[in-house]
Design an enzyme around this catalytic site. Structure first.
Site, short mmCIF file in Angstrom:
data_model
loop_
_atom_site.label_atom_id
_atom_site.label_comp_id
_atom_site.label_asym_id
_atom_site.label_seq_id
_atom_site.Cartn_x
_atom_site.Cartn_y
_atom_site.Cartn_z
N GLU A 57 3.30 28.25 18.75
CA GLU A 57 4.54 27.35 18.52
C GLU A 57 4.93 27.43 16.93
O GLU A 57 4.25 27.23 16.07
CB GLU A 57 4.41 25.85 18.83
CG GLU A 57 5.57 25.16 18.78
CD GLU A 57 5.41 23.68 19.40
OE1 GLU A 57 4.30 23.04 18.68
OE2 GLU A 57 5.85 23.09 19.92
N GLU A 79 1.95 14.21 25.28
CA GLU A 79 3.17 15.01 25.28
C GLU A 79 2.96 16.08 24.10
O GLU A 79 2.95 15.70 22.93
CB GLU A 79 4.35 14.60 25.15
CG GLU A 79 4.79 13.53 26.20
CD GLU A 79 5.31 14.12 27.53
OE1 GLU A 79 5.33 15.21 27.81
OE2 GLU A 79 5.60 13.17 28.48
N LYS A 117 3.44 3.93 15.85
CA LYS A 117 3.06 4.78 14.55
C LYS A 117 4.00 5.73 14.59
O LYS A 117 3.87 6.93 14.79
CB LYS A 117 1.72 4.96 14.18
CG LYS A 117 1.15 5.00 12.92
CD LYS A 117 1.03 6.30 11.96
CE LYS A 117 1.13 7.68 12.53
NZ LYS A 117 2.17 8.43 11.83
N CYS A 164 10.46 20.58 21.50
CA CYS A 164 9.15 21.01 22.00
C CYS A 164 9.26 21.73 23.25
O CYS A 164 8.67 22.80 23.56
CB CYS A 164 8.25 19.70 22.37
SG CYS A 164 9.18 18.72 23.29
#
Ligand code: NAD
Length: 488
Positions: free
Chosen positions: A391, A258, A182, A292
């Site tokens: 972030e 992750e 997905k 990331c």
């Protein structure tokens, strides 16, 4: 490769099919133009995809026929390689990835890395003989067998979509699993092309790979909840990872995460400050900071703070965000208006928190269309500021002062995340000693590069659990079975 006739398709049970919920537009983030349409799956499509993956796992020899799997993964690598130039243009257009990055982790790297998954499966010690022993006095021959986990639900983000899709598909398939992928709704064509190549250019049997593009995020939650799915392999934000983990709890399925990062770039007082701060500034501009593992906190000696800010601002101020299709572009757009507005809200917050901009701070005036953000250096804040803890996922660097090696380690580790880190120092042993104290899954010392097919990648703390890539990444997709046979 037909590469999309205007509307891409789902891949379910070996067939390319339209979406039950119609289609949705995919945009070029550099121009805001509509590239075309992608199949929009509904819950019934996801149900069929999970069913197909379950049947392919339970009813075929896919999980036990290693030679078939190795051949199929190599076919997939070859098919992607043969279409690499079309894929390059698609990646630039849909992901907004600068052309220069497509030679590495955005495209060619992950295609080549499929070889590692196939080679690992081919040479892997699937059965390990532990020899004979007499536990409880009963002579027993023991062996440990590794076998596929089963049906894997793979949920992926948009920032490095080939890399993340393939870093899950390659080892999951080579290890003998079947997969429902997905992908993120922001980059559906990158995933749909994979489906097309699998269906038309490989012997991967029907149901072994299913690709379900959709705007409906609850289809990802379906994968996490469904008892027919044995494992969920998720890459994305920590907030969504938390939700995936909670959804998976009812069925105790294996969860591999992750997640996000707020990685530190530590500059020691004996480092070449100019080199270190230029590298830090440059790397946060790559792909507009949408990585990331990008080091977004520059932690520098207090005595040289102003100098460090000026160097980073000199580098980042000279990088003009622009057309990702041009060979020299380093910093393209961010993926969407939503993401641009999110980054802008963090820039506004930096000022509210008492910070200042040494360069950038908003949208570039010379880019009226496209989701561009100026490379920005935030100065004057400590590590407790929200812009130093959360972030941002844009070309934004926060510079923080430290008072020596111990303090630098403390600051670097003072984060809910632990994905990656960098240390620059003049004395290699001292830099290595600092690196050893950092709570992060990958550490670069003085410019070393950890990104490679054989190097495991992943996070400590709220950056995730498990590892992608390397033998460790392959073994994430394996169960362990101990067999004890009475020897008398
Ligand atoms: P996101 O978490 O919003 O979405 C990721 C995927 O999850 C998408 O496919 C989305 O449709 C799906 N999803 C959304 N809600 C869901 C739910 N409730 N249940 C199941 N699936 C759901 O992330 P994003 O904005 O697409 O990507 C950016 C994030 O990804 C950043 O936080 C970045 O750090 C992270 N990321 C991590 C790594 C890594 O390896 N650690 C790599 C790349 C990106």
């Amino acid at each position: 490769m037909a590469l999309i006739d205007g509307v891409s398709r789902l891949l379910i049970d070996g067939k390319l099919t339209p979406g039950g919920a119609g289609s949705f537009a995919t945009l070029n983030p550099a121009t805001e133009e509509v590239l075309g349409e992608a199949a929009n799956a509904d819950a019934a499509d996801m149900d069929l995809a999970i069913d197909a993956a379950r049947r392919a796992f339970d009813g075929t020899d896919w999980s036990t026929n290693t030679a078939l799997r190795v051949r199929c993964v190599r076919q997939l690598r070859d098919a992607l390689g043969e279409h690499v130039e079309e894929l390059r243009e698609l990646t630039i257009a849909e992901v907004g990835a600068p052309r220069m990055l497509t030679a590495g982790a955005q495209l060619e790297g992950p295609i080549a890395d499929l070889a590692f998954a196939a080679d690992t499966a081919e040479s892997y010690e699937w059965t390990q003989d532990l020899g004979q022993a007499s536990p409880l006095g009963i002579p027993t021959r023991r062996s440990v067998v590794r076998e596929a986990v089963g049906v894997v639900g793979a949920i992926t983000p948009w920032n490095f979509p080939h890399q993340i899709n393939l870093a899950k598909l390659g080892p999951a398939l080579a290890a003998g699993n079947t997969v429902v992928l997905k992908p993120a709704p922001d980059t559906p064509w990158v995933a749909a092309v994979l489906g097309e190549l699998i269906a038309e250019h490989t012997d991967i049997p029907p149901g072994v790979v299913n690709i379900v593009t959709s705007t409906d995020h609850t289809l990802g939650a379906m994968l996490a909840k469904d008892p027919r799915v044995d494992m969920v392999s998720f890459t994305g934000s920590t907030a969504t990872g938390r939700s995936v983990m909670a959804d998976a709890a009812a069925t105790i399925k294996k969860v591999f995460l992750e997640l996000g990062g707020k990685s530190a770039f530590v500059v020691l007082d004996d480092a070449d400050l100019a080199a270190a701060c230029s590298v830090a500034g440059f790397s946060v501009c790559l792909h507009a900071g949408q990585g990331c593992a990008i080091t977004t906190r520059l932690v520098v000696p207090r005595a040289r703070y102003d100098e460090a800010v000026a160097i980073a601002a000199g580098t980042m101020g000279s990088i003009k965000p622009g057309d990702p299709s041009k060979p020299g572009t380093v910093c393209g757009p961010v993926i969407s208006a939503r993401q641009r507005d999110r980054v802008q809200s963090y820039l506004d917050l930096a000022l509210t928190e008492g910070g200042s901009f040494a360069c950038g701070g908003g949208r570039p005036a010379d880019q009226p269309a496209g989701f561009f953000i100026e490379p920005t250096v935030i100065a004057g804040l400590t590590n407790s500021a929200r812009v130093a803890r959360e972030e941002i996922f844009g070309p934004v660097l926060t510079v923080i002062a430290h008072d020596g090696d111990d303090d630098a380690v403390r600051i670097a580790n003072d984060s809910p995340y632990g994905l990656s880190a960098t240390v620059y120092g003049g004395d290699a042993e001292r830099a290595a000693a600092v690196a050893a104290r950092l709570r992060a899954g990958t550490v670069n010392v003085n410019g070393g590069v950890w990104y490679s097919a054989d190097v495991p990648f992943g996070g400590y703390k709220q950056s995730g659990n498990g590892r992608e890539m390397g033998v460790a990444g392959f073994e994430e997709y394996l169960e362990i079975k101990a067999i004890a046979t009475a020897a008398n």
